[in-house]
Design a protein around this motif. Structure first.
Motif, short mmCIF file in Angstrom:
data_model
loop_
_atom_site.label_atom_id
_atom_site.label_comp_id
_atom_site.label_asym_id
_atom_site.label_seq_id
_atom_site.Cartn_x
_atom_site.Cartn_y
_atom_site.Cartn_z
N ARG A 28 0.53 -1.56 -0.02
CA ARG A 28 -0.22 0.32 -0.25
C ARG A 28 0.94 1.26 0.02
O ARG A 28 0.79 2.15 -1.29
CB ARG A 28 -0.76 -0.23 1.47
CG ARG A 28 -2.32 -0.66 0.63
CD ARG A 28 -3.34 -0.61 1.96
NE ARG A 28 -2.45 -1.40 3.55
CZ ARG A 28 -3.03 -2.65 3.91
NH1 ARG A 28 -3.66 -3.33 3.12
NH2 ARG A 28 -2.59 -2.76 5.43
N ALA A 40 -0.57 -4.20 -7.24
CA ALA A 40 -0.77 -4.57 -6.54
C ALA A 40 -0.37 -5.33 -5.96
O ALA A 40 0.82 -5.53 -6.62
CB ALA A 40 -2.09 -5.51 -7.21
N HIS A 49 -5.29 -12.12 1.25
CA HIS A 49 -5.38 -11.55 0.33
C HIS A 49 -4.38 -12.26 -0.62
O HIS A 49 -3.51 -12.12 -0.73
CB HIS A 49 -4.30 -10.42 0.46
CG HIS A 49 -4.54 -9.60 1.58
ND1 HIS A 49 -5.38 -8.72 1.40
CD2 HIS A 49 -4.70 -9.42 3.11
CE1 HIS A 49 -6.35 -8.00 2.57
NE2 HIS A 49 -5.69 -8.13 3.46
N ASP A 53 -6.70 -12.69 -6.18
CA ASP A 53 -7.36 -11.92 -6.11
C ASP A 53 -7.05 -10.41 -6.75
O ASP A 53 -7.56 -9.02 -6.96
CB ASP A 53 -7.77 -11.55 -5.34
CG ASP A 53 -8.90 -12.59 -4.65
OD1 ASP A 53 -8.96 -12.67 -5.30
OD2 ASP A 53 -9.21 -12.48 -3.34
N ALA A 54 -5.29 -10.32 -6.18
CA ALA A 54 -4.59 -8.95 -7.22
C ALA A 54 -5.12 -8.80 -8.41
O ALA A 54 -4.48 -7.62 -8.61
CB ALA A 54 -3.42 -9.23 -6.68
N ALA A 56 -6.50 -9.96 -10.58
CA ALA A 56 -7.66 -9.73 -11.11
C ALA A 56 -8.59 -8.63 -11.10
O ALA A 56 -8.67 -7.89 -11.93
CB ALA A 56 -8.94 -10.43 -10.11
N ARG A 57 -8.10 -8.12 -10.03
CA ARG A 57 -8.46 -5.87 -9.40
C ARG A 57 -7.86 -5.65 -11.21
O ARG A 57 -8.34 -4.88 -11.61
CB ARG A 57 -7.93 -6.15 -8.59
CG ARG A 57 -8.64 -4.90 -8.27
CD ARG A 57 -7.86 -4.09 -6.34
NE ARG A 57 -6.81 -3.84 -6.32
CZ ARG A 57 -5.96 -2.81 -7.17
NH1 ARG A 57 -6.49 -2.34 -7.72
NH2 ARG A 57 -4.81 -3.25 -6.56
N LEU A 58 -6.24 -5.92 -11.31
CA LEU A 58 -5.92 -5.20 -12.16
C LEU A 58 -6.63 -4.83 -13.47
O LEU A 58 -6.93 -4.61 -14.48
CB LEU A 58 -3.94 -5.47 -12.25
CG LEU A 58 -3.73 -5.09 -11.23
CD1 LEU A 58 -2.39 -5.44 -10.98
CD2 LEU A 58 -4.41 -3.04 -10.62
N GLY A 60 -9.57 -6.54 -14.56
CA GLY A 60 -10.46 -5.33 -14.23
C GLY A 60 -10.17 -4.62 -14.57
O GLY A 60 -11.60 -4.26 -15.47
N GLU A 61 -8.59 -3.30 -14.30
CA GLU A 61 -9.07 -2.28 -14.85
C GLU A 61 -8.07 -2.42 -15.90
O GLU A 61 -7.85 -1.33 -16.30
CB GLU A 61 -8.43 -1.90 -13.35
CG GLU A 61 -8.93 -1.76 -12.22
CD GLU A 61 -7.44 -1.19 -10.72
OE1 GLU A 61 -6.75 -0.73 -11.44
OE2 GLU A 61 -8.25 -1.23 -9.99
#
Length: 298
Positions: A28, A40, A49, A53-54, A56-58, A60-61
């Protein structure tokens, strides 16, 4: 101008909540320092964490290119087909299968980089007291460098390499090696060896990035040994920790990986993971543009 790849910080999975929290705090903080980059981080294996998941989030962006920095101090095999010898490589291979349009390039591990050796030397000085010191103070001090330990001989050899680099030209009486688990010698055996070699002062120096349960075990073992051997002064040093130098080294490793992310062939450079059905456009990444963007980001 080509957009730089995302920075994905990958750590080894752990059930140590303190260590995991320190890892995520570091991610962070690094993200806050570099708002110009998608950043991430996640852990492989057990614990919260997860790396998936990290990613997938990126994704998604809209991220399709990842420069991965392993938060490890020792080198391990780059063969993703042989987990658990390298949990990060196996996890990246799984992510490449899961996200067909994504490309992952993994940087080298962090140690034993000269930057981290300088931090370790500072931790030694802190343990000995930061006041004025004589050259003889180091000459009368033996260092016990304690690594995490691994079933892989190659990984344990990297700790021995770090010990040699820490000893060479730094004036200590000696730098011995021990491991917190999974490999010999353990901390007690390492301290026994220091005593047999004539040490009268030993600094137990953890070769860990962050504090956690392993650090507490090492300190307890060292304290217990010291009580049983009052003729030897035993001093505990701190871990590397989330210092500025560590953040700068992560960005250096990111820049190295970013220069190769998305290129179709680079067998002599950091390892790449892509979906077997993906067909990256060789013109999608301009080496000079990526290098310029990354240099600006740093």
């Amino acid at each position: 101008m080509t957009t730089p790849p995302a920075l994905l910080i990958a750590g080894i999975g752990t059930r140590d909540d303190r260590h995991a929290a320190a890892f995520h705090d570091f991610v962070r903080e690094l993200a806050a320092r570099h708002p110009e980059l998608p950043v991430a981080g996640g852990l492989t294996g057990p614990g919260g964490h997860p790396l998936s998941d990290a990613v997938a989030r990126l994704v998604g962006e809209g991220v399709t290119r990842f420069a991965v920095v392993p938060m490890t101090l020792v080198a391990t095999t780059l063969d993703p087909a042989t987990p658990p010898t390298d949990c990060i490589a196996a996890a990246l291979a799984q992510e490449a299968e899961r996200h067909a349009d994504a490309a992952f390039t993994s940087a080298l591990p962090l140690g034993p980089h000269p930057t981290l050796l300088n931090v370790l030397e500072r931790r030694l000085d802190e343990a000995l007291g930061n006041g004025p010191r004589l050259p003889s103070d180091r000459a009368e001090t033996t260092v016990l460098l304690v690594g995490d330990g691994s079933p892989l001989p190659e990984a344990n050899a990297e700790v021995h390499r770090a010990a040699r680099l820490l000893w060479e030209g730094h004036g200590f009486a000696g730098v011995e090696v021990a491991f917190a688990s999974l490999a010999a010698p353990d901390v007690i055996s390492g301290l026994d060896r220091c005593a047999r070699l004539g040490a009268r002062r030993v600094v137990v120096l953890p070769y860990f990035l962050f504090a956690g349960d392993a650090l507490e075990r090492v300190r307890q073992q060292a304290e217990g040994w010291g009580l049983a051997h009052p003729e030897v002064e035993v001093v505990a040093a701190d871990v590397i920790g989330p210092v500025r130098e560590l953040a700068e080294l992560v960005m250096e490793r990111y820049a190295e990986a970013a220069r190769t992310t998305g290129r179709p062939d680079f067998p002599d450079e950091p390892h790449a993971f892509t979906h077997p059905d993906a067909h990256p456009d060789a013109d999608a990444v301009a080496h000079a543009d990526v290098h310029a963007d990354v240099s600006d980001a740093r």
